[in-house]
Design a protein around this motif. Structure first.
Motif, PDB file in Angstrom:
ATOM      1  N   THR A   1      -2.998  21.751 -23.964  1.00  0.00           N
ATOM      2  CA  THR A   1      -4.107  21.741 -23.007  1.00  0.00           C
ATOM      3  C   THR A   1      -3.843  20.849 -21.803  1.00  0.00           C
ATOM      4  O   THR A   1      -4.275  21.134 -20.710  1.00  0.00           O
ATOM      5  CB  THR A   1      -5.393  21.282 -23.718  1.00  0.00           C
ATOM      6  N   ASN A   2      -3.103  19.769 -21.990  1.00  0.00           N
ATOM      7  CA  ASN A   2      -2.857  18.834 -20.892  1.00  0.00           C
ATOM      8  C   ASN A   2      -1.809  19.324 -19.905  1.00  0.00           C
ATOM      9  O   ASN A   2      -1.620  18.727 -18.861  1.00  0.00           O
ATOM     10  CB  ASN A   2      -2.426  17.478 -21.447  1.00  0.00           C
TER      11      ASN A   2
ATOM     12  N   LEU B   1     -14.352  22.854 -20.973  1.00  0.00           N
ATOM     13  CA  LEU B   1     -14.557  22.127 -22.223  1.00  0.00           C
ATOM     14  C   LEU B   1     -13.263  22.264 -23.007  1.00  0.00           C
ATOM     15  O   LEU B   1     -12.846  23.375 -23.338  1.00  0.00           O
ATOM     16  CB  LEU B   1     -15.724  22.727 -22.997  1.00  0.00           C
ATOM     17  N   LEU B   2     -12.580  21.137 -23.262  1.00  0.00           N
ATOM     18  CA  LEU B   2     -11.299  21.163 -23.940  1.00  0.00           C
ATOM     19  C   LEU B   2     -11.488  21.156 -25.450  1.00  0.00           C
ATOM     20  O   LEU B   2     -12.536  20.740 -25.947  1.00  0.00           O
ATOM     21  CB  LEU B   2     -10.463  19.959 -23.492  1.00  0.00           C
TER      22      LEU B   2
ATOM     23  N   ASP C   1     -10.540  19.286 -27.788  1.00  0.00           N
ATOM     24  CA  ASP C   1     -10.810  17.989 -28.418  1.00  0.00           C
ATOM     25  C   ASP C   1     -12.167  17.425 -28.029  1.00  0.00           C
ATOM     26  O   ASP C   1     -12.501  16.297 -28.374  1.00  0.00           O
ATOM     27  CB  ASP C   1      -9.704  16.990 -28.111  1.00  0.00           C
ATOM     28  N   GLY C   2     -12.975  18.201 -27.291  1.00  0.00           N
ATOM     29  CA  GLY C   2     -14.318  17.776 -26.925  1.00  0.00           C
ATOM     30  C   GLY C   2     -14.427  17.128 -25.555  1.00  0.00           C
ATOM     31  O   GLY C   2     -15.524  16.882 -25.069  1.00  0.00           O
ATOM     32  N   ARG C   3     -13.298  16.861 -24.910  1.00  0.00           N
ATOM     33  CA  ARG C   3     -13.354  16.294 -23.556  1.00  0.00           C
ATOM     34  C   ARG C   3     -13.838  17.355 -22.575  1.00  0.00           C
ATOM     35  O   ARG C   3     -13.716  18.548 -22.833  1.00  0.00           O
ATOM     36  CB  ARG C   3     -11.971  15.799 -23.116  1.00  0.00           C
ATOM     37  N   ILE C   4     -14.414  16.896 -21.479  1.00  0.00           N
ATOM     38  CA  ILE C   4     -14.864  17.827 -20.451  1.00  0.00           C
ATOM     39  C   ILE C   4     -14.071  17.614 -19.175  1.00  0.00           C
ATOM     40  O   ILE C   4     -13.560  16.525 -18.914  1.00  0.00           O
ATOM     41  CB  ILE C   4     -16.376  17.676 -20.153  1.00  0.00           C
ATOM     42  N   VAL C   5     -13.964  18.663 -18.388  1.00  0.00           N
ATOM     43  CA  VAL C   5     -13.383  18.604 -17.060  1.00  0.00           C
ATOM     44  C   VAL C   5     -14.523  18.940 -16.116  1.00  0.00           C
ATOM     45  O   VAL C   5     -15.104  20.026 -16.196  1.00  0.00           O
ATOM     46  CB  VAL C   5     -12.220  19.610 -16.897  1.00  0.00           C
TER      47      VAL C   5
END
Length: 66
Positions: free
Chosen positions: A11-12, A45-46, A48-52
């Motif tokens: 994802t990164n 929404l990634l 792992d739960g992180r948001i952009v």
């Protein structure tokens, strides 16, 4: 999660784009094979739960029709 021959980038990874698994333009979102959900407003929404946060253009930089 990803089942196609060349595995998806993590994802990164900014340089490569994962494949679309499910697109729902009528609802404004797309599911990518790495588990990320991308929204039409450019947010995401990634897995792992992180948001952009959405990348919005300032109003003074928007193109205006004549």
């Amino acid at each position: 999660m990803c089942s196609h021959q060349s595995s998806c980038p993590v994802t990164n990874a900014i340089t490569e784009t994962p494949h679309i698994v499910s697109a729902h333009p009528e609802q404004g979102w797309t599911l990518l094979c790495d588990g990320a959900i991308v929204f039409d407003d450019t947010g995401a929404l990634l897995p792992d739960g992180r948001i952009v946060a959405p990348h919005r253009v300032p109003a003074d930089q928007l193109a205006v029709a004549a």
